[in-house]
Scaffold this active site. Structure first.
Site, mmCIF file in Angstrom:
data_model
loop_
_atom_site.group_PDB
_atom_site.id
_atom_site.type_symbol
_atom_site.label_atom_id
_atom_site.label_comp_id
_atom_site.label_asym_id
_atom_site.label_seq_id
_atom_site.Cartn_x
_atom_site.Cartn_y
_atom_site.Cartn_z
ATOM 1 N N ILE A 181 2.259 12.993 1.328
ATOM 2 C CA ILE A 181 1.783 13.166 -0.050
ATOM 3 C C ILE A 181 2.985 12.988 -0.975
ATOM 4 O O ILE A 181 3.890 13.837 -0.990
ATOM 5 C CB ILE A 181 1.156 14.568 -0.244
ATOM 6 C CG1 ILE A 181 0.020 14.798 0.774
ATOM 7 C CG2 ILE A 181 0.635 14.722 -1.674
ATOM 8 C CD1 ILE A 181 -0.455 16.236 0.867
ATOM 9 N N GLU A 204 3.829 15.169 8.944
ATOM 10 C CA GLU A 204 4.027 16.187 9.981
ATOM 11 C C GLU A 204 4.084 17.579 9.360
ATOM 12 O O GLU A 204 3.470 18.530 9.845
ATOM 13 C CB GLU A 204 5.330 15.935 10.757
ATOM 14 C CG GLU A 204 5.369 14.621 11.502
ATOM 15 C CD GLU A 204 5.915 13.453 10.676
ATOM 16 O OE1 GLU A 204 5.642 13.401 9.447
ATOM 17 O OE2 GLU A 204 6.583 12.589 11.251
#
Ligand code: THU
Length: 139
Positions: free
Chosen positions: A43, A55
């Site tokens: 993001i 992750e």
């Protein structure tokens, strides 16, 4: 758990990737020891530094829901529009490796880097983060 299913989940997670600046889309699927899967995507942000990796999105979702026991994570990444069959391995960045070291066993936790459901490699956290600094160091 079949790693193929986890890889499939990582590809699904990648569909939510918000990466208007790098145009590099990453998806992760984090498997808990009791069989739950948390998806995560990268993001990005116009301010650049507030960007988050796939992750860590997956880890923070899991921990914020009370899950802290992890078995494996599958990671897939590549430039936006990469056709199936043309993915390269996308390795976790150093910051994400450190987050993994906070919650995961260095030997037992597996990182699955995938190009497809059929082409992947399985690594331990020890292999990708040697000489890790972990919570044990502060005991
Ligand atoms: N990225 C991840 O999501 N995971 C990684 O481990 C490597 C990098 C993201 C961050 C950024 O949004 C984009 O990929 C390019 O660096």
């Amino acid at each position: 758990m079949d790693y193929k299913e986890l890889i499939r989940e990582a590809f699904k997670a990648r569909e939510s990737s918000y990466a208007p600046y790098s145009h590099y889309n990453v998806g992760a699927a984090l498997l808990t020891k009791d069989g739950k899967i948390y998806r995560g995507c990268n993001i990005e942000n116009a301010g650049y530094t507030p960007s988050n990796c796939a992750e860590r999105t997956a880890f923070f979702k899991a921990v914020s829901e009370g899950d802290m026991e992890f078995e494996a994570i599958a990671v897939v990444g590549g430039p936006a529009g990469t056709p199936e069959g043309e993915f390269e391995y996308a390795a976790p960045c150093g910051v994400c490796r450190q987050v993994m070291a906070e919650f995961c066993d260095l030997e037992d936790f597996k990182i699955i880097l995938a190009k497809s459901e059929d082409e992947y490699k399985v690594l331990s956290l020890n292999e990708i983060l040697p000489l890790a600094f972990t919570p044990k160091d502060l005991e």
